[in-house]
Design an enzyme around this catalytic site. Structure first.
Site, PDB file in Angstrom:
ATOM      1  N   HIS A  24       3.709  19.264  46.878  1.00  0.00           N
ATOM      2  CA  HIS A  24       4.706  19.618  47.906  1.00  0.00           C
ATOM      3  C   HIS A  24       4.120  19.315  49.277  1.00  0.00           C
ATOM      4  O   HIS A  24       4.054  20.214  50.125  1.00  0.00           O
ATOM      5  CB  HIS A  24       5.023  21.119  47.907  1.00  0.00           C
ATOM      6  CG  HIS A  24       5.974  21.582  46.861  1.00  0.00           C
ATOM      7  ND1 HIS A  24       6.061  22.907  46.513  1.00  0.00           N
ATOM      8  CD2 HIS A  24       6.881  20.938  46.127  1.00  0.00           C
ATOM      9  CE1 HIS A  24       6.973  23.055  45.585  1.00  0.00           C
ATOM     10  NE2 HIS A  24       7.484  21.862  45.332  1.00  0.00           N
ATOM     11  N   HIS A  80      16.531  19.779  37.015  1.00  0.00           N
ATOM     12  CA  HIS A  80      16.144  19.992  38.423  1.00  0.00           C
ATOM     13  C   HIS A  80      16.002  18.638  39.113  1.00  0.00           C
ATOM     14  O   HIS A  80      15.441  17.704  38.546  1.00  0.00           O
ATOM     15  CB  HIS A  80      14.806  20.744  38.421  1.00  0.00           C
ATOM     16  CG  HIS A  80      14.257  21.124  39.740  1.00  0.00           C
ATOM     17  ND1 HIS A  80      15.008  21.258  40.884  1.00  0.00           N
ATOM     18  CD2 HIS A  80      12.977  21.447  40.113  1.00  0.00           C
ATOM     19  CE1 HIS A  80      14.227  21.627  41.884  1.00  0.00           C
ATOM     20  NE2 HIS A  80      12.989  21.736  41.452  1.00  0.00           N
ATOM     21  N   GLU A  82      14.226  17.910  41.866  1.00  0.00           N
ATOM     22  CA  GLU A  82      12.988  17.599  42.602  1.00  0.00           C
ATOM     23  C   GLU A  82      12.249  16.446  41.927  1.00  0.00           C
ATOM     24  O   GLU A  82      12.192  16.327  40.697  1.00  0.00           O
ATOM     25  CB  GLU A  82      12.103  18.844  42.725  1.00  0.00           C
ATOM     26  CG  GLU A  82      11.064  18.664  43.820  1.00  0.00           C
ATOM     27  CD  GLU A  82      10.439  19.970  44.308  1.00  0.00           C
ATOM     28  OE1 GLU A  82      10.631  21.029  43.684  1.00  0.00           O
ATOM     29  OE2 GLU A  82       9.727  19.910  45.336  1.00  0.00           O
ATOM     30  N   ASP A  84       9.324  15.519  41.216  1.00  0.00           N
ATOM     31  CA  ASP A  84       8.287  15.626  40.181  1.00  0.00           C
ATOM     32  C   ASP A  84       8.898  15.677  38.784  1.00  0.00           C
ATOM     33  O   ASP A  84       8.202  15.480  37.794  1.00  0.00           O
ATOM     34  CB  ASP A  84       7.346  16.821  40.425  1.00  0.00           C
ATOM     35  CG  ASP A  84       8.047  18.133  40.686  1.00  0.00           C
ATOM     36  OD1 ASP A  84       9.167  18.107  41.223  1.00  0.00           O
ATOM     37  OD2 ASP A  84       7.495  19.186  40.365  1.00  0.00           O
ATOM     38  N   HIS A 146      13.975  26.421  40.783  1.00  0.00           N
ATOM     39  CA  HIS A 146      13.345  26.590  42.062  1.00  0.00           C
ATOM     40  C   HIS A 146      14.198  26.142  43.248  1.00  0.00           C
ATOM     41  O   HIS A 146      13.936  26.498  44.394  1.00  0.00           O
ATOM     42  CB  HIS A 146      12.023  25.786  41.962  1.00  0.00           C
ATOM     43  CG  HIS A 146      11.322  25.390  43.167  1.00  0.00           C
ATOM     44  ND1 HIS A 146      10.911  24.120  43.447  1.00  0.00           N
ATOM     45  CD2 HIS A 146      10.928  26.145  44.225  1.00  0.00           C
ATOM     46  CE1 HIS A 146      10.278  24.066  44.572  1.00  0.00           C
ATOM     47  NE2 HIS A 146      10.261  25.264  45.080  1.00  0.00           N
ATOM     48  N   ASP A 165      10.995  24.621  36.264  1.00  0.00           N
ATOM     49  CA  ASP A 165       9.884  25.150  37.062  1.00  0.00           C
ATOM     50  C   ASP A 165       9.481  26.585  36.680  1.00  0.00           C
ATOM     51  O   ASP A 165       8.302  26.953  36.817  1.00  0.00           O
ATOM     52  CB  ASP A 165      10.245  25.133  38.559  1.00  0.00           C
ATOM     53  CG  ASP A 165       9.985  23.784  39.210  1.00  0.00           C
ATOM     54  OD1 ASP A 165       9.143  23.026  38.701  1.00  0.00           O
ATOM     55  OD2 ASP A 165      10.619  23.502  40.233  1.00  0.00           O
ATOM     56  N   HIS A 226       5.891  22.478  34.013  1.00  0.00           N
ATOM     57  CA  HIS A 226       4.498  22.288  34.458  1.00  0.00           C
ATOM     58  C   HIS A 226       3.579  23.120  33.575  1.00  0.00           C
ATOM     59  O   HIS A 226       3.849  24.303  33.325  1.00  0.00           O
ATOM     60  CB  HIS A 226       4.299  22.760  35.900  1.00  0.00           C
ATOM     61  CG  HIS A 226       5.058  21.973  36.918  1.00  0.00           C
ATOM     62  ND1 HIS A 226       4.767  20.672  37.227  1.00  0.00           N
ATOM     63  CD2 HIS A 226       6.093  22.319  37.714  1.00  0.00           C
ATOM     64  CE1 HIS A 226       5.583  20.243  38.173  1.00  0.00           C
ATOM     65  NE2 HIS A 226       6.406  21.224  38.484  1.00  0.00           N
TER      66      HIS A 226
HETATM   67 FE1  FEO Z   1      10.771  22.283  42.006  1.00  0.00          FE
HETATM   68 FE2  FEO Z   1       8.320  21.187  39.820  1.00  0.00          FE
HETATM   69  O1  FEO Z   1       9.688  21.038  41.093  1.00  0.00           O
END
Ligand code: FEO
Length: 395
Positions: A24, A80, A82, A84, A146, A165, A226
């Protein structure tokens, strides 16, 4: 790392990022690296749940190829937006151009604004189902866990939750499951992740867990996006989330300071002695110029008291502590007490500035701040000790 079978018809096909240290931007120092977990569900229809960060597209595709021909993928579930988790979406979709992409309405908007892809998109809401044959997926919107677009995917027959997340850790490892790694280490990383990513969304975390528990949804495995997969005791991480989200604290004080010529550091250590003298309060001290702020936030997660120190520079606090307090403010800790201290030369200002930011962050300033001119003398050292002792009493 190769694909890993989780249960019949469900495979981890993600990537391990051993080298990443700043996540981030620099808001999270990933000293243990991370993983981008993507999951392949193979039934009469084939679904890929999430992808990986773009630079790891080749690894994801190679892992998928170990299980199926990517052109056979029917659905790509985007839990999601984002990057990643979605960065490899264009590369994967190019191999299965007829695959439908599924996600929330906000996900649709976010994916388009990131990739301008021409894929067919199906918007899903909480409770919507997708049959793959013998396996059925149910979707559960999870806004702010998230991002506003986030959702969970639940495999009904297998009782596997894929919450993206939520319940993750930034922890690169050649192991994939909780029963293969050190439990204390794993919980530490999960706690750090919560403190630095999910803490501001704690009311929503509690609401979502309550919603799932009231619905009586059985969960055998939690496979986040993750880190490590929870299969030994998924209830352990859920209970920890409830504890963290309730802002449950201990008799613990975290002292964070920045110092110009060591006087504020001398004060910090003497204040800590006063806290220790109270007998039952844990204390941790960090010089924010050298400490890892991600670790500091983790220590603050269960601390009742925060003491913040800074030398005065230009009638204000020093820049590193100012930046750290901006991050603390963003994390919205609840039910904490705080205090300020610091040394100054010709004019003060840092103590008042710190107190102002503490108040703005919802942290109760529990006692008057302590300033010392230049180097503390014997009487001032005694004052520092008493300041710590008094604060320990309030904690
Ligand atoms: Fe909110 Fe692992 O991205």
């Amino acid at each position: 790392m190769s694909a890993v079978k989780i249960i019949d018809g469900l495979y981890w096909v993600g990537a391990v990022d051993w080298g990443v240290r700043a996540f981030h931007g620099h808001t999270y120092n990933t000293q243990k690296g991370t993983t981008y977990n993507a999951y392949l569900i193979v039934d009469e229809k084939i679904a890929l749940v999430d992808t990986v960060y773009g630079p790891f597209s080749k690894e994801l595709i190679a892992n998928i190829k170990e299980i199926v021909d990517p052109s056979k993928i029917d659905y790509i579930i985007a839990n999601h937006v984002e990057t990643d988790h979605s960065g490899a979406l264009p590369a994967v979709h190019a191999l299965c151009p007829k695959a439908k992409v599924l996600g929330t309405e906000k996900c649709k908007e976010g994916l388009y604004k990131n990739y301008y892809g021409k894929w067919e998109f199906q918007t899903v809401k909480s409770g919507d189902k997708l049959s793959l044959g013998k396996k059925t997926l149910t979707f559960l919107e999870a806004p702010m866990l998230h991002w506003p677009d986030s959702m969970f995917t639940y495999m009904m027959e297998d009782q596997v939750l894929l919450p993206n997340d939520a319940f993750g850790q930034h922890y690169a490892s050649s192991q994939r499951f909780d029963d293969e790694v050190d439990e204390c280490f794993l919980m530490d990383e999960a706690e750090k992740y919560y403190a630095n990513i999910l803490l501001p969304f704690s009311p929503l975390v509690l609401r979502k867990i309550d919603e799932v528990q009231k619905a009586g949804i059985p969960i055998k495995i939690i496979a986040p996006s993750h880190g490590i997969i929870w299969r030994k005791d998924p209830g352990k991480i859920v209970n920890a989330y409830v504890r963290w989200a309730k802002n449950e604290t201990k008799k613990k004080v975290v002292i964070v300071y920045e110092t110009m010529w060591n006087s504020t550091e001398i004060m910090a250590k003497q204040i800590a002695e006063g806290i220790i003298s109270a007998g039952s309060v844990d204390v941790k001290i960090f010089n924010i110029s050298t400490a890892d702020k991600t670790d500091v936030m983790k220590e603050m997660l269960d601390a009742k008291g925060f003491l913040i120190g800074s030398s005065t520079h230009g009638n204000d606090m020093l820049p590193n502590i100012l930046g750290f307090l901006a991050f603390v403010k963003d994390m919205k800790p609840k039910g904490r007490i705080g205090g300020a201290f610091g040394s100054y030369g010709w004019a003060g200002g840092a103590v008042a500035s710190i107190e102002k930011v503490l108040k703005e962050s919802g942290i109760e300033v529990a006692q008057a701040g302590l300033g010392v001119r230049f180097v503390p003398d014997e009487a001032e050292m005694k004052k520092c000790f008493e300041f710590g002792k008094e604060f320990a009493g309030r904690v």
